[in-house]
Each structure stands twice: as structure tokens, then as C-alpha cells.
Motif scaffolding. Sequence first.
Motif, PDB file in Angstrom:
ATOM      1  N   ASP A   1      33.471  41.016  34.368  1.00 22.27           N
ATOM      2  CA  ASP A   1      33.088  40.685  35.734  1.00 22.27           C
ATOM      3  C   ASP A   1      33.818  41.587  36.722  1.00 22.27           C
ATOM      4  OD1 ASP A   1      31.545  38.681  34.707  1.00 22.27           O
ATOM      5  OD2 ASP A   1      32.884  37.044  35.318  1.00 22.27           O
ATOM      6  N   GLY A   2      33.267  41.706  37.914  1.00 20.78           N
ATOM      7  CA  GLY A   2      33.938  42.416  38.986  1.00 20.78           C
ATOM      8  C   GLY A   2      34.855  41.466  39.738  1.00 20.78           C
ATOM      9  N   ILE A   3      36.103  41.862  39.950  1.00 19.09           N
ATOM     10  CA  ILE A   3      37.082  40.999  40.623  1.00 19.09           C
ATOM     11  C   ILE A   3      37.719  41.740  41.798  1.00 19.09           C
ATOM     12  CG2 ILE A   3      37.590  39.717  38.507  1.00 19.09           C
ATOM     13  CD1 ILE A   3      40.218  41.323  38.318  1.00 19.09           C
ATOM     14  N   VAL A   4      38.246  40.965  42.743  1.00 18.60           N
ATOM     15  CA  VAL A   4      38.941  41.529  43.898  1.00 18.60           C
ATOM     16  C   VAL A   4      40.426  41.646  43.566  1.00 18.60           C
ATOM     17  CG1 VAL A   4      39.545  41.202  46.324  1.00 18.60           C
ATOM     18  CG2 VAL A   4      37.280  40.530  45.494  1.00 18.60           C
ATOM     19  N   VAL A   5      41.006  42.812  43.842  1.00 16.51           N
ATOM     20  CA  VAL A   5      42.441  43.023  43.635  1.00 16.51           C
ATOM     21  C   VAL A   5      43.033  43.663  44.880  1.00 16.51           C
ATOM     22  CG1 VAL A   5      42.308  43.208  41.115  1.00 16.51           C
ATOM     23  CG2 VAL A   5      41.996  45.258  42.522  1.00 16.51           C
ATOM     24  N   CYS A   6      44.291  43.355  45.130  1.00 16.75           N
ATOM     25  CA  CYS A   6      44.985  43.957  46.260  1.00 16.75           C
ATOM     26  C   CYS A   6      46.485  43.935  45.970  1.00 16.75           C
ATOM     27  CB  CYS A   6      44.668  43.221  47.564  1.00 16.75           C
ATOM     28  SG  CYS A   6      45.229  41.508  47.605  1.00 16.75           S
ATOM     29  N   LYS A   7      47.273  44.532  46.853  1.00  7.78           N
ATOM     30  CA  LYS A   7      48.713  44.645  46.596  1.00  7.78           C
ATOM     31  C   LYS A   7      49.446  43.327  46.814  1.00  7.78           C
ATOM     32  CE  LYS A   7      52.821  47.408  47.655  1.00  7.78           C
ATOM     33  NZ  LYS A   7      53.085  47.639  46.210  1.00  7.78           N
ATOM     34  N   SER A   8      49.074  42.592  47.842  1.00  8.67           N
ATOM     35  CA  SER A   8      49.771  41.345  48.132  1.00  8.67           C
ATOM     36  C   SER A   8      48.851  40.410  48.893  1.00  8.67           C
ATOM     37  CB  SER A   8      51.045  41.615  48.954  1.00  8.67           C
ATOM     38  OG  SER A   8      50.711  42.199  50.203  1.00  8.67           O
ATOM     39  N   GLY A   9      49.235  39.151  48.926  1.00  7.08           N
ATOM     40  CA  GLY A   9      48.447  38.150  49.634  1.00  7.08           C
ATOM     41  C   GLY A   9      49.067  36.784  49.438  1.00  7.08           C
ATOM     42  N   THR A  10      48.673  35.849  50.291  1.00 11.14           N
ATOM     43  CA  THR A  10      49.239  34.505  50.205  1.00 11.14           C
ATOM     44  C   THR A  10      48.595  33.671  49.124  1.00 11.14           C
ATOM     45  OG1 THR A  10      47.669  33.595  51.804  1.00 11.14           O
ATOM     46  CG2 THR A  10      49.681  34.592  52.681  1.00 11.14           C
TER      47      THR A  10
END
Length: 304
Positions: free
Chosen positions: A163-172
Motif C-alpha cells: 500500500d501507499g503510506i504517508v511518511v514524514c520526519k516528525s509529527g504529533t
Amino acid sequence: MNRLPPLNWLRSFEAAARHSSFAAAAAELHLTAAAISYQVRSLEGEIGFELFERLPRGVRLTDMGRAYLPSLRKAFDDIAISTAGLFGGAREETLTIRASLSYGALILSEILPLFRATYPHIHVRLFATVWSDREENDDADLEIRYGDGKWPGWAADRLDAADGIVVCKSGTGALQAADYLSEQAGRGVIQIMGCENHWVRLMEQEGIADAEKRLKTIAIVDNSCTALELASRGLGPALVSANFARRYLEDGRLIRPIQASIPSSSGHFLLLPHATNRLRPEALLFREWLLKRSEPIACNNTPL
């Protein structure tokens, strides 16, 4: 029939079927066309069925010939794989693989050392490509592409379907998917060329109206490797294959700010050309080895 037909008869039939020609089969097996014809006739007499229609130019498999060919071809492939695996170490061989840049860097780089440890006599040359319709490195023994598995002239084995997922460096991690996506759409996201609709699909899936109009782009890149690197440096979130993001998530370089994902209708495939020449034993060996380590799942032609 209580015994197997002679091996040379079977080899002549398989080669003639591959080339649709007794003459071409004869050239490959270093025989005469008459010898190929005689051996095929002998095989047909032995089993009691015609395997070819004789045409003014070349030959064409009968229904019985088409039914017989796959199991026979598999038997020859199994012999080649077993021979290369057990006795191939007596000489050095080179295997050339052409793969998408992201699959090569993020997947093959992890498993190729295992292959080399098992078969140290096989040296691997890996060519990276970004777009699957490029034709460079046509001497490759095997090719790995992303898409729906339908490419004229190629037989395709499914390797993955993530599946396609959202990734990022940081978040709450406190926001619901719809709230996060609405907020991030205004700030901007990292887009991968050929996959621009994936963000819109995810937003619409989470009930966000006018997704295409609301979505802003921070950067557009042509491969998942670059998208992951930019995301890991804090530029913004990227929407990528879960397989590609796995190592970034495991070592903490990236996080998943939301658990929402979009199902993949495509995947990576190991391609074999529908060529008249048989695959080299080393290519057959690698194909079998890779398929055992992959997760084939039923199958847009875009390079996540």
C-alpha cells in the motif's frame, strides 16, 4: 506409454516450439532441419499425438503441443536451475539485472548480498532505471518493473504489492487522517512524477472535498528514493510504497503521521522476455531464488 521419450526428441520439440521453426531449432542444437523433423516425428509417433501443424513457412503448435510445452519447459528449467546451483561454482558467471532505481536501491541492495553468499560464483551487474519504458541495457538477463503486469513481449511474475503510506520526519500523531491531510494539503507535499493522483486519492478516500484544488506541492521528484530522502530531511511528507519506506521507519528517520493508506493496484514484477533463446541457467536460478523471497499478490503503470 511406459517410458519417457528420449531426451533429444524432447529438446528438439522444445526448441522448435520456441522458434516456430525446424531450421532455427536445428541451428541452435547444431543439427540439421531434417534431423529435427525426424526427432519431432518420432516423438509424435511415441506419444500418439501431433504436436505441430506443418505450414508452408515454419510450424505451429497444435492444441496438444501447447498443452505439453509448459510442463516440458519447466522440466528443462528445473534441470538448468539444479545444475547451476549445485555445480555452477566451477566457473565464474555474470548475471545482469535491470531494475527501477528505487527497487534496486531499497530492496535489491538488501537481498543481493544473501544471493551472493549462497552463489558466490555468480557476479551481479545491476542497472538502475527511473522509467520502465526506457530501452537501455537491452543485454539484461532479467528486468524488474513497476506496473500492472501487462507488457507485450514479456512474461511477468509478481514480486510485491504494498500500500501507499504517508511518511514524514516528525509529527504529533494526534490528528485524525482527514484533519492531517487537510492541514498538510495547504502547506504542501512531496510529489512523485507519475503518482501525482495518489495524494488526491488518499484525500478523497478520507472524505476531503475538492482535494485536487486544495493540494499544494513542495517538490516534484522522479523516484521514491529522492522523495524519502527529502522527507527524512524535513522538507515535507511523501506518499510512497510501504515496502520502500520500511527501513526509514525502522531506523527512525521517518514516521507515519497517520495510519491511512491507499491500496496498490500495481506492483513490481520480474520480467522474462518472450524470446526465442532460452534463459541462461543463472537467470533461472536467480528468478527462483527471488520469487521465494517475495510476496506475490494479485495485481496504472506508475513507479511508486
